[in-house]
Design a protein around this motif. Structure first.
Motif, PDB file in Angstrom:
ATOM      1  N   GLU A  27      -3.545  42.846 -17.385  1.00 12.65           N
ATOM      2  CA  GLU A  27      -4.474  43.798 -16.775  1.00 12.65           C
ATOM      3  C   GLU A  27      -5.915  43.309 -16.900  1.00 12.65           C
ATOM      4  OE1 GLU A  27      -5.927  46.882 -14.678  1.00 12.65           O
ATOM      5  OE2 GLU A  27      -3.793  46.445 -14.988  1.00 12.65           O
ATOM      6  N   ASP A  28      -6.284  42.817 -18.073  1.00  9.59           N
ATOM      7  CA  ASP A  28      -7.639  42.300 -18.277  1.00  9.59           C
ATOM      8  C   ASP A  28      -7.912  41.104 -17.360  1.00  9.59           C
ATOM      9  OD1 ASP A  28      -8.121  44.210 -20.205  1.00  9.59           O
ATOM     10  OD2 ASP A  28      -7.694  42.885 -21.897  1.00  9.59           O
ATOM     11  N   LEU A  29      -6.929  40.225 -17.226  1.00  9.37           N
ATOM     12  CA  LEU A  29      -7.091  39.046 -16.384  1.00  9.37           C
ATOM     13  C   LEU A  29      -7.235  39.429 -14.912  1.00  9.37           C
ATOM     14  CD1 LEU A  29      -4.506  36.639 -18.057  1.00  9.37           C
ATOM     15  CD2 LEU A  29      -6.960  36.199 -17.807  1.00  9.37           C
ATOM     16  N   LEU A  30      -6.404  40.348 -14.450  1.00  6.57           N
ATOM     17  CA  LEU A  30      -6.468  40.750 -13.045  1.00  6.57           C
ATOM     18  C   LEU A  30      -7.764  41.484 -12.732  1.00  6.57           C
ATOM     19  CD1 LEU A  30      -2.788  41.911 -12.397  1.00  6.57           C
ATOM     20  CD2 LEU A  30      -3.911  39.838 -11.563  1.00  6.57           C
ATOM     21  N   THR A  31      -8.210  42.319 -13.665  1.00  6.92           N
ATOM     22  CA  THR A  31      -9.467  43.040 -13.457  1.00  6.92           C
ATOM     23  C   THR A  31     -10.640  42.067 -13.400  1.00  6.92           C
ATOM     24  OG1 THR A  31      -8.613  45.014 -14.574  1.00  6.92           O
ATOM     25  CG2 THR A  31     -11.002  44.814 -14.383  1.00  6.92           C
ATOM     26  N   ALA A  32     -10.669  41.125 -14.333  1.00  7.29           N
ATOM     27  CA  ALA A  32     -11.744  40.131 -14.352  1.00  7.29           C
ATOM     28  C   ALA A  32     -11.690  39.241 -13.115  1.00  7.29           C
ATOM     29  CB  ALA A  32     -11.632  39.281 -15.619  1.00  7.29           C
ATOM     30  N   ALA A  33     -10.493  38.794 -12.761  1.00  3.62           N
ATOM     31  CA  ALA A  33     -10.346  37.904 -11.609  1.00  3.62           C
ATOM     32  C   ALA A  33     -10.752  38.605 -10.319  1.00  3.62           C
ATOM     33  CB  ALA A  33      -8.904  37.412 -11.511  1.00  3.62           C
ATOM     34  N   ARG A  34     -10.355  39.857 -10.166  1.00  5.46           N
ATOM     35  CA  ARG A  34     -10.713  40.596  -8.948  1.00  5.46           C
ATOM     36  C   ARG A  34     -12.227  40.707  -8.811  1.00  5.46           C
ATOM     37  NH1 ARG A  34     -12.980  45.032  -6.057  1.00  5.46           N
ATOM     38  NH2 ARG A  34     -11.592  45.573  -4.364  1.00  5.46           N
ATOM     39  N   ALA A  35     -12.899  41.033  -9.921  1.00  5.81           N
ATOM     40  CA  ALA A  35     -14.356  41.163  -9.877  1.00  5.81           C
ATOM     41  C   ALA A  35     -15.020  39.843  -9.480  1.00  5.81           C
ATOM     42  CB  ALA A  35     -14.872  41.640 -11.231  1.00  5.81           C
ATOM     43  N   LEU A  36     -14.551  38.741 -10.034  1.00  4.04           N
ATOM     44  CA  LEU A  36     -15.146  37.440  -9.746  1.00  4.04           C
ATOM     45  C   LEU A  36     -14.796  36.942  -8.354  1.00  4.04           C
ATOM     46  CD1 LEU A  36     -14.618  35.765 -13.224  1.00  4.04           C
ATOM     47  CD2 LEU A  36     -16.803  36.404 -12.189  1.00  4.04           C
TER      48      LEU A  36
END
Length: 210
Positions: A27-36
């Motif tokens: 979840e943390d990875l997907l949230t960070a990746a989506r933002a970037l």
């Protein structure tokens, strides 16, 4: 026996906590990746930046994703699910009239295309990062929703009887291309208004009149 049960329960609890930690990492990875990806684009986003933003190690990322393309595919798939929720909510506002409800879902999809983050992920970067075939597979939920809407409209007599698949393909394919045209237009809001006006005429022409 009690000791055996206790050990088994302890092992189950440990596995449950491990799954929870793993899910939280994803979840943390997907949230960070989506933002970037939304802010900087696919090409300019590095896995190091994703890891730093997510607060995880590179090894943790590679434990869940083979590389940037797979991570982007997961973000894109999640974006399609989010769009599905938007479409479903719009559909339900007019659910008593299946053909109008389908129009409202189509309208919501086109309006969502004005979101710059949706544009970057879905329209600008996904074709090059994933390819059209992979995009179609990952967006299958949206197409399936269109098919179900068409089938319900036919079943309820809101449009003329006939096979659902050809009309589904025409609507879904046309909407996808129309959304891309809106995104690329010099004045996207004017393009959206013109597109919705034409879409309304198409729906009105196909509707069965009492």
């Amino acid at each position: 026996m009690a000791a055996a049960r206790s050990g088994s329960e302890s092992g189950t609890g440990t596995r449950q906590r491990q799954r929870e930690r793993s899910d939280a990492t994803v979840e943390d990875l997907l949230t960070a990746a989506r933002a970037l990806f939304a802010a900087d684009g696919y090409a300019a986003t590095s896995l190091d930046a994703v890891c730093e933003r997510a607060g995880v190690t590179k090894g943790a990322l590679y434990h869940h994703f083979a590389g940037k393309r797979q991570l982007f595919a997961a973000v894109y798939a999640r974006e399609q699910l989010r769009l599905s929720d938007v479409i479903s909510a719009a559909y339900l506002t007019a659910a008593e009239d299946p053909w109008r409800a389908l129009y409202e879902g189509c309208r919501a999809y086109l309006e969502a295309s004005l979101d710059p983050e949706v544009q970057r992920i879905t329209f600008y970067d996904a074709p090059g990062a994933l390819g059209w075939e992979a995009m179609r597979d990952l967006a299958d939920n949206c197409r399936e929703m269109t098919r179900r809407g068409v089938e319900r409209a036919i079943r309820k007599g809101a449009v003329a009887p006939g096979p659902a698949e050809p009309l589904t393909s025409l609507l879904y394919g046309g909407l996808s291309d129309a959304a891309l045209a809106v995104v690329r237009a010099e004045d996207p809001r004017t393009a959206l208004a013109e597109t919705l006006a034409q879409l309304r005429r198409i729906f009105d022409a196909l509707a069965v009149r009492d």
